[in-house]
Design a protein around this motif. Structure first.
Motif, PDB file in Angstrom:
ATOM      1  N   THR A 155      47.751  39.045  46.927  1.00 24.10           N
ATOM      2  CA  THR A 155      47.427  37.722  46.390  1.00 24.10           C
ATOM      3  C   THR A 155      45.922  37.634  46.194  1.00 24.10           C
ATOM      4  OG1 THR A 155      49.329  36.735  47.498  1.00 24.10           O
ATOM      5  CG2 THR A 155      47.598  35.230  46.792  1.00 24.10           C
ATOM      6  N   PHE A 156      45.515  37.144  45.023  1.00 20.57           N
ATOM      7  CA  PHE A 156      44.092  37.039  44.680  1.00 20.57           C
ATOM      8  C   PHE A 156      43.672  35.577  44.734  1.00 20.57           C
ATOM      9  CE2 PHE A 156      45.885  40.778  42.792  1.00 20.57           C
ATOM     10  CZ  PHE A 156      44.915  41.760  42.984  1.00 20.57           C
ATOM     11  N   GLY A 174      44.572  48.827  36.604  1.00 18.81           N
ATOM     12  CA  GLY A 174      44.356  47.975  37.772  1.00 18.81           C
ATOM     13  C   GLY A 174      43.340  46.876  37.590  1.00 18.81           C
ATOM     14  N   CYS A 175      42.934  46.607  36.337  1.00 15.24           N
ATOM     15  CA  CYS A 175      41.930  45.569  36.080  1.00 15.24           C
ATOM     16  C   CYS A 175      42.579  44.442  35.274  1.00 15.24           C
ATOM     17  CB  CYS A 175      40.772  46.181  35.306  1.00 15.24           C
ATOM     18  SG  CYS A 175      39.482  45.007  34.858  1.00 15.24           S
ATOM     19  N   LEU A 185      36.093  32.283  33.797  1.00 14.41           N
ATOM     20  CA  LEU A 185      36.850  33.494  33.502  1.00 14.41           C
ATOM     21  C   LEU A 185      36.493  34.471  34.607  1.00 14.41           C
ATOM     22  CD1 LEU A 185      38.450  35.374  31.463  1.00 14.41           C
ATOM     23  CD2 LEU A 185      36.192  35.991  30.567  1.00 14.41           C
ATOM     24  N   ARG A 186      37.503  35.082  35.231  1.00 16.18           N
ATOM     25  CA  ARG A 186      37.243  36.021  36.322  1.00 16.18           C
ATOM     26  C   ARG A 186      37.891  37.361  36.026  1.00 16.18           C
ATOM     27  NH1 ARG A 186      36.113  32.638  41.672  1.00 16.18           N
ATOM     28  NH2 ARG A 186      35.603  30.686  40.653  1.00 16.18           N
ATOM     29  N   VAL A 187      37.219  38.419  36.469  1.00 13.50           N
ATOM     30  CA  VAL A 187      37.741  39.777  36.298  1.00 13.50           C
ATOM     31  C   VAL A 187      37.966  40.366  37.684  1.00 13.50           C
ATOM     32  CG1 VAL A 187      37.294  42.070  35.346  1.00 13.50           C
ATOM     33  CG2 VAL A 187      36.544  40.039  34.095  1.00 13.50           C
ATOM     34  N   ALA A 192      40.101  46.642  44.672  1.00 13.15           N
ATOM     35  CA  ALA A 192      38.885  46.160  45.337  1.00 13.15           C
ATOM     36  C   ALA A 192      39.137  44.790  45.970  1.00 13.15           C
ATOM     37  CB  ALA A 192      37.745  46.064  44.335  1.00 13.15           C
ATOM     38  N   PRO A 193      38.473  44.507  47.081  1.00 13.24           N
ATOM     39  CA  PRO A 193      38.620  43.174  47.682  1.00 13.24           C
ATOM     40  C   PRO A 193      37.813  42.143  46.881  1.00 13.24           C
ATOM     41  CG  PRO A 193      37.042  44.472  48.938  1.00 13.24           C
ATOM     42  CD  PRO A 193      37.555  45.378  47.856  1.00 13.24           C
TER      43      PRO A 193
END
Length: 307
Positions: A155-156, A174-175, A185-187, A192-193
């Motif tokens: 979960t992000f 994975g991106c 806007l988030r990438v 990666a944490p």
């Protein structure tokens, strides 16, 4: 819903299919079958009532309904499997994702219920070597899924508003990117944490984002401020382009699979607009044959100019 056929962006050759009592929220062309489209729809503008997944096919006679599946809450997004031509995933107002098999008449095969609010976005990764799905929800989280596993992998968290759009990079495994009501806007990188990049892209809610198919560093956002903005991930201080012309919130934006600088957008102003951001006058065409909010949009991978 309608499709535009013919050359270029093609406002001619419009074919329509009515689904009475339903409002379409998302459409997606099959990556396998030219002319096959999935549509996620909801009754009563998604506020109440049920949802329907409609699988449509365009042939010489027009658009025909191949299959339809009902769900007990509105469906807001749909994505085709990248490894099985019959499998689809939808996302729903009840916080769940559904896996459907279009070769079967009943369904769903599986239901994932982990989000606590509406799931407005679902996308299947396109890069080879992974079968991952990302979902974005009004609960302000994005979740990572492997359809072969019964629960989410991760979960992000980080967005401070509703997530409207989650889209995988077509280039980088994975991106994925997410667009939110928190105006960012988030990438993200699934390995990666935390968040990789936060872009304060608009001074308004961002309802849609997409990756350029030809440039791994280029993304576009569409927002409630009626603007589209292009972002180069190597330098996010200024947008690389701003496209103005819509008169209400932009509901969805998609880059062309065939042209590096071409994109399409649809809006609550009832129009679909085609743009070439490399031109001094970037608006190529405004198509005005819808009579309601235009929420879903996709460009065919098989037929140039089919939208």
């Amino acid at each position: 819903m309608g499709t535009a056929g013919g050359g270029g962006t093609g406002g001619t050759g419009v074919r329509a299919l009515r689904l009475p009592g339903l409002h379409g929220y998302a459409v997606e062309f099959s990556p396998y079958w030219p002319g096959r489209v999935a549509c996620a729809a909801a009754q009563y503008y998604g506020i109440a009532g049920c949802g329907t997944l409609a699988v449509l096919e365009q042939n010489e006679a027009g658009i025909v309904l191949l299959r339809s599946f009902d769900w007990n809450d509105g469906l807001f997004d749909v994505t085709w499997s990248e490894n099985n031509e019959h499998i689809l995933i939808t996302s729903s107002g009840d916080g769940s994702l559904q896996i459907w098999d279009t070769a079967k008449t009943k369904g769903p095969l599986q239901v994932y219920k982990e989000h606590t609010q509406e799931v407005y976005s679902v996308d299947w990764s396109q890069t080879r070597g992974e079968q991952l799905v990302v979902s974005g929800s009004w609960d302000q989280t994005a979740k990572l899924w492997d359809p072969a596993v019964g629960k989410s992998l991760r979960t992000f968290k980080g967005h401070e508003g509703v997530i409207y759009s989650t889209i995988w990079s077509p280039h980088i495994p994975g991106c994925f990117a997410s667009a939110s009501g928190d105006q960012t806007l988030r990438v993200w990188d699934v390995k990666a944490p935390g968040v990789k990049l936060v872009i304060p892209a608009h001074q308004a809610e961002i309802l849609s984002c997409d990756w350029c198919k030809y440039d791994e560093n280029l993304l576009v956002t569409g927002a409630v401020d009626c603007s589209l903005k292009g972002w180069d991930l190597r330098n996010v201080r200024q947008p690389v382009f701003i496209l103005l012309g819509h008169t209400y919130a932009i509901r969805r934006v998609k880059f062309s699979p065939f042209h590096a600088t071409l994109l399409a957008s649809c809006s609550y102003d009832f129009t679909v607009r085609f743009w070439d951001f490399s031109k001094p006058n970037p608006l190529l065409e405004a198509v005005e044959h819808h009579t309601e909010f235009t929420c879903g949009l996709d460009l065919s991978l098989h037929n140039r100019g089919q939208v």
